[in-house]
Design an enzyme around this catalytic site. Structure first.
Site, mmCIF file in Angstrom:
data_model
loop_
_atom_site.group_PDB
_atom_site.id
_atom_site.type_symbol
_atom_site.label_atom_id
_atom_site.label_comp_id
_atom_site.label_asym_id
_atom_site.label_seq_id
_atom_site.Cartn_x
_atom_site.Cartn_y
_atom_site.Cartn_z
ATOM 1 C CB SER A 221 34.712 45.135 38.844
ATOM 2 O OG SER A 221 35.262 43.823 38.902
ATOM 3 C CG ASP A 222 38.856 46.665 43.948
ATOM 4 O OD1 ASP A 222 39.680 45.750 43.761
ATOM 5 O OD2 ASP A 222 38.991 47.519 44.836
ATOM 6 C CD1 TRP A 223 41.167 40.115 41.584
ATOM 7 C CD2 TRP A 223 40.905 42.115 40.657
ATOM 8 N NE1 TRP A 223 41.918 40.139 40.414
ATOM 9 C CE2 TRP A 223 41.776 41.352 39.826
ATOM 10 C CE3 TRP A 223 40.585 43.405 40.252
ATOM 11 C CZ2 TRP A 223 42.321 41.837 38.639
ATOM 12 C CZ3 TRP A 223 41.132 43.894 39.068
ATOM 13 C CH2 TRP A 223 41.979 43.124 38.278
ATOM 14 C CB ALA A 225 33.933 45.703 43.092
#
Length: 733
Positions: A221-223, A225
């Site tokens: 995941s994006d940080w 997200a």
């Protein structure tokens, strides 16, 4: 049994669950005696490893928006190699990048981190980047999957995109890079896509990524997200970052125990994580030393290759060292060489234009002219600039977008440069002296003022060595050879997203596939500078277009060759571009689309033959009925040239589809299309009146064929019409 499977079988349920979140902000979870931990760090255009409250020194290469202007897959491969080497030297196993999101609007604050408005160019550049990094045994992480096209409300905005647009534009920029370069990791985006967060979007992470594209690596995941941990595992998300998140891990354990999540589903995710860690550990090199001097030299080369000469009236450039130069503008001293946000690199060395000119013993007079911290006009700075310019022969003015206008976390609110820069330019242009403008920016700007400029050199965000590269280009030590990877519109209002971007809550991609040049060409709108445009200090000539066939099946490959000659008196590089135009499409399609490109180096008078190959995807569109790529049986024009609006060579090829197309009519050519074979009005009238004895004198020729049944007075049934169409198709084959 593989080592990864052995490790998997040794883990408890709780240990498996723990692996699905990070150990901390940058590392994966380690399990004593069973599995080690690996390090991830930011880095689309330079390693940003956090250490002791800061970032370690690293080479800041040109940003993706800049290097895309090079159109050079070999060059970005070399940059990828250098990034991989600096990762090895800093014990980093995965570097987060490249970003390949499409430039839907010129206002997106993060456009400097993305390659292009065109998915083919974006995915080719991304592939080179990934292959270069991973050649060193370091993983690349392509991002942000998918439709992360605005910074406003980016954590929750719902991107509503129809299937065809999604496949042709916003997923296509990822597709080849994923299939061919095989990145170790893919980062899911913050936003929602058609109602589901990308980190919990099964269609995106499993149906497309794994089932359609065959991806076998890890999805992270994006940080910040990730939202629902169990939904993420089910959808195909492997690691939630950052970590640790005990409550999320506990939720996964409970879901398995109560049958909401199967152990098989969890094992798939965990096995991918184990395989990633094992690859990272196996590639570690103790006491590795990267050649930072060589990397800085590569950064100079990359900035030179990526700069775009937009204008050069009367060949004002290159300058002569004997010219009496006034260097004006704060960006000459405070060079804008990278974007803001998570991609900010602690550069190993940065020079400005003053230092770069001094290093080459070039005489100049400098005046700051304006401030970058606000738009206010400073009369004292203006007066100093005018005085310096009055005493010069040539004015070199450095303009651009300051950090406060272009960064991760917010979108631009205007395409205009700050008013203090424009007003100063206008005042200096009144002196009647040659005006050279150097632009430092990460995306297009409005340029109504530029009519008074003699030469314009766009350096973009060119990395730590941009000043050295700029001076080399200004004085002829290097020949500009970059071309725009995005369209520069005349004004923001002309962009298809102008009325709504950025949107909060829901972002509706109502423009469909018409992004960038696809839109401007379809609307026949004038632009400031077209996609693929860029000048040189020399000139080039295209000739002798050859197409390997005149009639092919969609399963065949087509070879296109042509010649390019350097007709000037200095060496240079040309980027040859190939576009495909369907003549009678069965669905609305762009006028033409980029389907091939190649950068070639030519000595004065030298001529080379360039060859490109097209396969099915070179002619196809995404069909929402079959959920697959389809080709119309029709004639396609092949255009070759120097930009999307400078295509001197044109040829044609008929491609035969394995799929029967629907009958349709085009008002432009006034012909019916039956199975994509043209039938003239006269032929159709003859067949209807002589074969079926129908009186069609009162009928409009653009009447749908199905309506003939109702106007036939009982002479024609639906079955008869079907048979008639089939017979007609046979006659015109």
């Amino acid at each position: 049994m593989t080592k990864a499977m052995e490790i998997l079988n040794s883990l408890t349920l709780e240990e498996k669950a723990s692996l699905t979140s990070g150990k901390d902000c940058w590392r994966t979870v380690d399990i004593d005696g069973k599995l080690a931990s690996i390090m991830m760090s930011d880095g689309p255009h330079g390693l940003r490893k956090e250490e002791n409250g800061g970032a370690v020194p690293a080479t800041c290469f040109p940003s993706s928006a800049t290097i895309a202007n090079s159109w050079d897959e070999d060059l970005i491969y070399k940059i990828g190699e250098a990034l991989g080497e600096e990762c090895l030297a800093n014990d980093v196993q995965v570097i987060l990048g490249p970003g390949v999101n499409i430039k839907r609007s010129p206002l997106c604050g993060r456009n400097f981190e993305y390659f292009s408005e065109d998915p083919l160019l974006a995915t080719k550049m991304a592939s080179g980047h990934i292959r270069g990094v991973q050649s060193k045994g370091v993983g690349a992480c392509i991002k942000h999957f998918a439709a992360n096209n605005q910074e406003t409300d980016r954590f929750s905005v719902n991107a509503i995109i129809d299937e065809r647009t999604l496949r042709e534009i916003y997923l296509s920029s990822f597709e080849e890079a994923v299939k061919e370069a095989k990145p170790w990791m893919i980062m899911s985006a913050y936003n929602k896509l058609n109602g589901d967060y990308c980190s919990e979007n099964k269609y995106l992470l499993t149906d497309v990524l794994r089932d359609d594209w065959g991806y076998e690596g890890v999805v992270v995941s994006d940080w910040g997200a990730a939202n629902e941990p169990v939904d993420g595992v089910k959808a195909g998300l492997d690691i939630r970052m950052p970590g640790p998140v005990p409550s999320a891990n506990a939720a996964i354990v409970e879901a398995v125990k109560f049958g909401e999540l199967s152990m098989e589903e969890l094992n798939k995710n965990v096995l991918r994580i184990i395989e990633l860690v094992e690859k990272g550990i196996a590639s570690k090199v103790a006491d590795y030393e990267a050649d930072m001097t060589a990397h800085n030299e590569l950064a100079v080369k990359a900035a030179e290759e990526s700069a775009v000469l937009l204008k050069n009236n009367n060949n004002v450039l290159p300058l002569d060292k004997s010219d009496k130069i006034a260097l004006i503008g704060a960006f000459a001293e405070q060079v804008r060489y990278q974007g803001g946000g998570s991609s900010c690199v602690n550069a190993t060395e940065v020079s400005n234009l003053l230092q770069a000119l001094d290093d080459k013993n070039i005489t100049y007079t400098y005046a700051k002219g304006f401030k970058t911290e606000d738009d206010l006009i400073d009369d004292n700075l203006v007066s100093e600039a005018v005085t310096a310019a009055e005493k010069s022969d040539i004015i070199v003015m450095c303009m651009g977008l300051p950090f406060r206008m272009e960064s991760e976390g917010f979108d631009r609110w205007t395409m205009s440069l700050p008013i203090n820069q424009i007003e100063l330019f206008n005042k200096l242009s009144e002196l009647g002296k040659p005006m050279v403008v150097v632009l430092f920016q990460g995306s297009p700007v409005e340029m109504e003022w530029s009519k008074n400029a003699d030469s314009i050199l766009a350096m973009y965000t060119g990395g730590q060595a941009v000043a050295k590269a700029c001076v080399n280009l200004l004085f002829g030590g290097a020949n500009p050879c970059g071309k725009l990877s995005e369209t520069w519109g005349l004004k923001l209002e002309n962009n298809p997203t102008a009325l709504s971007f950025p949107e909060k809550g829901t972002a509706s991609y109502v423009e469909g596939v018409y992004v960038g040049y696809r839109y401007y060409d379809k609307k026949k709108l004038d632009v400031m500078y077209p996609f693929g445009y860029g000048l040189s200090y020399t000139t080039f000539e295209y000739s002798d277009l050859k197409i390997s066939a005149t009639d092919i099946s969609e399963c065949d490959t087509l070879e296109v060759s042509f010649k390019v000659k350097n007709t000037g008196d200095i060496a240079g590089k040309e980027i040859a571009e190939l576009y495909v135009e369907p003549t009678y499409p069965s669905v609305s399609r762009p006028v033409r689309e980029l389907k091939g490109f190649k950068k070639i180096s030519l000595e004065p008078g030298e001529e080379k033959t360039v060859t490109m190959t097209l396969d099915k995807r070179g002619f196809a569109y995404y069909d929402v009925e079959t959920h697959d790529w389809q080709v119309d049986t029709t004639v396609y024009k092949i255009h070759v040239g120097a930009s999307s609006r400078n295509l001197p060579l044109v040829g044609s090829i008929k491609v035969n589809s394995s799929r029967t197309n629907k009958a349709f009519f085009t008002t432009d050519s006034r012909v019916y299309e039956l199975n994509a074979n043209p039938v003239s009005k006269e032929t159709l009238n003859k067949l209807l009146t002589e074969d079926l004895k129908l009186d069609i004198s009162a009928l409009s020729i653009d009447l749908p064929l199905s309506k003939l049944v109702g106007f036939s007075g009982g002479k024609l049934s639906v079955d008869m019409l079907d048979r008639f169409v089939s017979e007609l198709n046979e006659r015109i084959k």
